[in-house]
Design a protein around this motif. Structure first.
Motif, PDB file in Angstrom:
ATOM      1  N   LEU A  99      -5.982   4.016  -4.314  1.00 45.03           N
ATOM      2  CA  LEU A  99      -6.336   5.337  -4.833  1.00 45.03           C
ATOM      3  C   LEU A  99      -5.093   6.143  -5.188  1.00 45.03           C
ATOM      4  CD1 LEU A  99      -9.257   6.273  -2.434  1.00 45.03           C
ATOM      5  CD2 LEU A  99      -9.416   6.016  -4.916  1.00 45.03           C
ATOM      6  N   ARG A 100      -4.082   6.058  -4.337  1.00 39.23           N
ATOM      7  CA  ARG A 100      -2.841   6.780  -4.618  1.00 39.23           C
ATOM      8  C   ARG A 100      -2.194   6.248  -5.892  1.00 39.23           C
ATOM      9  NH1 ARG A 100       2.631   6.516  -1.031  1.00 39.23           N
ATOM     10  NH2 ARG A 100       3.914   7.866  -2.351  1.00 39.23           N
ATOM     11  N   ALA A 101      -2.166   4.924  -6.037  1.00 35.99           N
ATOM     12  CA  ALA A 101      -1.580   4.321  -7.238  1.00 35.99           C
ATOM     13  C   ALA A 101      -2.340   4.751  -8.482  1.00 35.99           C
ATOM     14  CB  ALA A 101      -1.582   2.804  -7.104  1.00 35.99           C
ATOM     15  N   LYS A 102      -3.651   4.773  -8.397  1.00 37.22           N
ATOM     16  CA  LYS A 102      -4.474   5.189  -9.543  1.00 37.22           C
ATOM     17  C   LYS A 102      -4.149   6.619  -9.949  1.00 37.22           C
ATOM     18  CE  LYS A 102      -8.052   4.386 -12.306  1.00 37.22           C
ATOM     19  NZ  LYS A 102      -8.098   3.303 -13.299  1.00 37.22           N
ATOM     20  N   LYS A 103      -4.017   7.503  -8.968  1.00 35.70           N
ATOM     21  CA  LYS A 103      -3.689   8.910  -9.255  1.00 35.70           C
ATOM     22  C   LYS A 103      -2.314   9.040  -9.901  1.00 35.70           C
ATOM     23  CE  LYS A 103      -7.271  11.191  -7.585  1.00 35.70           C
ATOM     24  NZ  LYS A 103      -8.105  12.081  -8.449  1.00 35.70           N
ATOM     25  N   LEU A 104      -1.399   8.138  -9.553  1.00 30.10           N
ATOM     26  CA  LEU A 104      -0.041   8.182 -10.098  1.00 30.10           C
ATOM     27  C   LEU A 104       0.073   7.512 -11.461  1.00 30.10           C
ATOM     28  CD1 LEU A 104       1.951   7.339  -6.831  1.00 30.10           C
ATOM     29  CD2 LEU A 104       1.917   9.546  -8.034  1.00 30.10           C
ATOM     30  N   GLY A 105      -1.003   6.903 -11.918  1.00 26.58           N
ATOM     31  CA  GLY A 105      -0.976   6.257 -13.232  1.00 26.58           C
ATOM     32  C   GLY A 105      -0.434   4.843 -13.227  1.00 26.58           C
ATOM     33  N   ILE A 106      -0.302   4.243 -12.041  1.00 27.92           N
ATOM     34  CA  ILE A 106       0.146   2.856 -11.962  1.00 27.92           C
ATOM     35  C   ILE A 106      -0.904   1.958 -12.606  1.00 27.92           C
ATOM     36  CG2 ILE A 106       0.814   0.983 -10.399  1.00 27.92           C
ATOM     37  CD1 ILE A 106       2.707   3.460 -10.496  1.00 27.92           C
ATOM     38  N   ALA A 107      -0.470   0.981 -13.408  1.00 26.48           N
ATOM     39  CA  ALA A 107      -1.416   0.133 -14.129  1.00 26.48           C
ATOM     40  C   ALA A 107      -2.176  -0.787 -13.189  1.00 26.48           C
ATOM     41  CB  ALA A 107      -0.685  -0.685 -15.189  1.00 26.48           C
ATOM     42  N   GLY A 108      -1.528  -1.246 -12.115  1.00 26.17           N
ATOM     43  CA  GLY A 108      -2.190  -2.139 -11.174  1.00 26.17           C
ATOM     44  C   GLY A 108      -1.181  -2.886 -10.327  1.00 26.17           C
ATOM     45  N   PHE A 109      -1.677  -3.870  -9.591  1.00 24.01           N
ATOM     46  CA  PHE A 109      -0.849  -4.653  -8.677  1.00 24.01           C
ATOM     47  C   PHE A 109      -1.025  -6.140  -8.936  1.00 24.01           C
ATOM     48  CE2 PHE A 109      -1.170  -0.746  -6.274  1.00 24.01           C
ATOM     49  CZ  PHE A 109       0.007  -0.660  -5.540  1.00 24.01           C
ATOM     50  N   VAL A 110       0.072  -6.873  -8.786  1.00 22.08           N
ATOM     51  CA  VAL A 110       0.036  -8.328  -8.674  1.00 22.08           C
ATOM     52  C   VAL A 110       0.740  -8.663  -7.370  1.00 22.08           C
ATOM     53  CG1 VAL A 110       0.858 -10.510  -9.599  1.00 22.08           C
ATOM     54  CG2 VAL A 110      -0.044  -8.760 -11.146  1.00 22.08           C
ATOM     55  N   ILE A 111       0.023  -9.298  -6.440  1.00 21.27           N
ATOM     56  CA  ILE A 111       0.535  -9.498  -5.092  1.00 21.27           C
ATOM     57  C   ILE A 111       0.451 -10.965  -4.694  1.00 21.27           C
ATOM     58  CG2 ILE A 111       0.176  -8.942  -2.656  1.00 21.27           C
ATOM     59  CD1 ILE A 111      -0.775  -6.195  -3.495  1.00 21.27           C
ATOM     60  N   ASP A 112       1.608 -11.560  -4.397  1.00 20.83           N
ATOM     61  CA  ASP A 112       1.608 -12.916  -3.858  1.00 20.83           C
ATOM     62  C   ASP A 112       1.393 -12.798  -2.354  1.00 20.83           C
ATOM     63  OD1 ASP A 112       1.815 -15.568  -3.365  1.00 20.83           O
ATOM     64  OD2 ASP A 112       3.758 -15.847  -4.310  1.00 20.83           O
ATOM     65  N   GLY A 113       0.138 -12.564  -2.014  1.00 15.89           N
ATOM     66  CA  GLY A 113      -0.280 -12.311  -0.645  1.00 15.89           C
ATOM     67  C   GLY A 113      -1.729 -11.875  -0.684  1.00 15.89           C
ATOM     68  N   ALA A 114      -2.181 -11.232   0.379  1.00 17.34           N
ATOM     69  CA  ALA A 114      -3.581 -10.824   0.489  1.00 17.34           C
ATOM     70  C   ALA A 114      -3.731  -9.313   0.356  1.00 17.34           C
ATOM     71  CB  ALA A 114      -4.154 -11.290   1.830  1.00 17.34           C
ATOM     72  N   VAL A 115      -4.970  -8.885   0.053  1.00 22.89           N
ATOM     73  CA  VAL A 115      -5.322  -7.464  -0.012  1.00 22.89           C
ATOM     74  C   VAL A 115      -6.660  -7.279   0.698  1.00 22.89           C
ATOM     75  CG1 VAL A 115      -4.096  -7.216  -2.198  1.00 22.89           C
ATOM     76  CG2 VAL A 115      -6.557  -7.628  -2.218  1.00 22.89           C
ATOM     77  N   ARG A 116      -7.099  -6.020   0.795  1.00 22.10           N
ATOM     78  CA  ARG A 116      -8.415  -5.761   1.371  1.00 22.10           C
ATOM     79  C   ARG A 116      -9.089  -4.609   0.626  1.00 22.10           C
ATOM     80  NH1 ARG A 116      -7.419  -3.144   7.397  1.00 22.10           N
ATOM     81  NH2 ARG A 116      -6.447  -1.188   6.768  1.00 22.10           N
ATOM     82  N   ASP A 117     -10.289  -4.246   1.072  1.00 17.87           N
ATOM     83  CA  ASP A 117     -11.077  -3.168   0.449  1.00 17.87           C
ATOM     84  C   ASP A 117     -11.391  -3.486  -1.008  1.00 17.87           C
ATOM     85  OD1 ASP A 117     -10.798  -1.757   2.878  1.00 17.87           O
ATOM     86  OD2 ASP A 117      -8.932  -0.840   2.191  1.00 17.87           O
ATOM     87  N   ALA A 118     -11.838  -4.706  -1.256  1.00 17.74           N
ATOM     88  CA  ALA A 118     -12.064  -5.160  -2.629  1.00 17.74           C
ATOM     89  C   ALA A 118     -13.084  -4.291  -3.358  1.00 17.74           C
ATOM     90  CB  ALA A 118     -12.521  -6.623  -2.616  1.00 17.74           C
ATOM     91  N   GLU A 119     -14.181  -3.942  -2.701  1.00 18.03           N
ATOM     92  CA  GLU A 119     -15.203  -3.135  -3.367  1.00 18.03           C
ATOM     93  C   GLU A 119     -14.688  -1.745  -3.720  1.00 18.03           C
ATOM     94  OE1 GLU A 119     -18.727  -3.091  -0.999  1.00 18.03           O
ATOM     95  OE2 GLU A 119     -19.285  -5.157  -1.530  1.00 18.03           O
ATOM     96  N   ALA A 120     -13.902  -1.160  -2.830  1.00 14.25           N
ATOM     97  CA  ALA A 120     -13.354   0.170  -3.097  1.00 14.25           C
ATOM     98  C   ALA A 120     -12.326   0.130  -4.223  1.00 14.25           C
ATOM     99  CB  ALA A 120     -12.731   0.749  -1.828  1.00 14.25           C
ATOM    100  N   LEU A 121     -11.531  -0.941  -4.288  1.00 15.52           N
ATOM    101  CA  LEU A 121     -10.576  -1.086  -5.385  1.00 15.52           C
ATOM    102  C   LEU A 121     -11.317  -1.225  -6.712  1.00 15.52           C
ATOM    103  CD1 LEU A 121      -8.008  -3.507  -3.713  1.00 15.52           C
ATOM    104  CD2 LEU A 121      -7.615  -1.102  -4.308  1.00 15.52           C
ATOM    105  N   ALA A 122     -12.425  -1.947  -6.694  1.00 16.24           N
ATOM    106  CA  ALA A 122     -13.240  -2.060  -7.901  1.00 16.24           C
ATOM    107  C   ALA A 122     -13.828  -0.714  -8.291  1.00 16.24           C
ATOM    108  CB  ALA A 122     -14.351  -3.086  -7.687  1.00 16.24           C
ATOM    109  N   ALA A 123     -14.291   0.033  -7.300  1.00 19.27           N
ATOM    110  CA  ALA A 123     -14.917   1.331  -7.575  1.00 19.27           C
ATOM    111  C   ALA A 123     -13.949   2.308  -8.210  1.00 19.27           C
ATOM    112  CB  ALA A 123     -15.486   1.915  -6.285  1.00 19.27           C
ATOM    113  N   CYS A 124     -12.681   2.244  -7.806  1.00 19.66           N
ATOM    114  CA  CYS A 124     -11.704   3.173  -8.398  1.00 19.66           C
ATOM    115  C   CYS A 124     -11.109   2.621  -9.694  1.00 19.66           C
ATOM    116  CB  CYS A 124     -10.609   3.538  -7.400  1.00 19.66           C
ATOM    117  SG  CYS A 124      -9.316   2.310  -7.166  1.00 19.66           S
ATOM    118  N   GLY A 125     -11.424   1.356 -10.011  1.00 23.60           N
ATOM    119  CA  GLY A 125     -11.011   0.786 -11.288  1.00 23.60           C
ATOM    120  C   GLY A 125      -9.567   0.356 -11.353  1.00 23.60           C
ATOM    121  N   LEU A 126      -8.947   0.129 -10.195  1.00 24.98           N
ATOM    122  CA  LEU A 126      -7.543  -0.294 -10.199  1.00 24.98           C
ATOM    123  C   LEU A 126      -7.470  -1.821 -10.244  1.00 24.98           C
ATOM    124  CD1 LEU A 126      -4.563   0.756  -9.920  1.00 24.98           C
ATOM    125  CD2 LEU A 126      -4.756   0.052  -7.514  1.00 24.98           C
TER     126      LEU A 126
END
Length: 207
Positions: A99-126
């Motif tokens: 959410l913070r990245a989205k507010k800052l205008g970051i285009a997105g993330f590419v991570i060689d590792g794991a993430v969480r909160d997949a549904e919430a990330l989808a909901a915010c469109g990041l």
């Protein structure tokens, strides 16, 4: 791929980045002779697409302290690219960072590792691309490095390289080669479109 030399200080224009982002990642990979394809990284949510210059991060596996710092340094439109050592035991980002990245205008993330909160990330469109999803949270001790060449899924990414990602995964385009790769990828896409139309126009044989 033969290409004329361009100064390493050349920065691809927004138009070049936008046009690369409109081309399937697979076509860009073909245009680069299959070099620069970061296999094993996939969209966290269906329909995610991503294109932008890399802001690079190297962190200790399972630790996201330096990613918080990266948000303060990255510019709108940047893709934060994280070498997390391929570790899948701890999520390096979740919806709060997203959410913070989205507010800052970051285009997105590419991570060689794991993430969480997949549904919430989808909901915010990041758009987020990673190895896997886990509910396990990260450590916050460091260390980490910013804006140096990093490796993700066997591909070296330098700050400013162009990241393109879609349902098939992630490709990396060297900053100085972006214009030539764009031209080659558009040719590949045009040829595939012509072949697809030809197949669709084929008359089925009679039974």
């Amino acid at each position: 791929m033969q290409a004329e030399t361009i100064s390493s200080t050349y920065a691809p224009t927004p138009d070049v980045i936008s046009r690369l982002g409109a081309i399937p990642a697979a076509n860009i990979g073909d245009a680069q002779e299959r070099i620069g394809v970061a296999s094993g990284l996939y969209p966290v949510w269906a329909g995610a697409r991503l294109a932008g210059p890399a802001f690079t991060v190297w962190t200790r596996p399972g630790d996201n302290l330096i990613i918080h710092t990266a948000l303060d340094g990255a510019k709108p439109g940047d893709v934060i690219v994280v070498n997390g050592g391929g570790d899948q035991s701890r999520a390096l980002i979740g919806d709060l960072i997203g959410l913070r990245a989205k507010k800052l205008g970051i285009a997105g993330f590419v991570i060689d590792g794991a993430v969480r909160d997949a549904e919430a990330l989808a909901a915010c469109g990041l758009p987020v691309f990673a190895r896997s999803v886990t509910p396990a949270g990260p450590y916050k001790f460091g260390p980490g490095r910013l804006q140096i060449p990093v490796a993700i899924a066997g591909v070296v990414v330098a700050p400013g390289d162009i990241i393109v990602a879609d349902a098939d995964g992630v490709v990396v385009v060297s900053e100085q080669d972006a214009v030539q790769v764009l031209a080659a990828a558009e040719r590949v896409e045009a040829k595939e479109t012509a072949k697809r139309l030809s197949i669709e126009e084929m008359v089925s044989p009679r039974a």
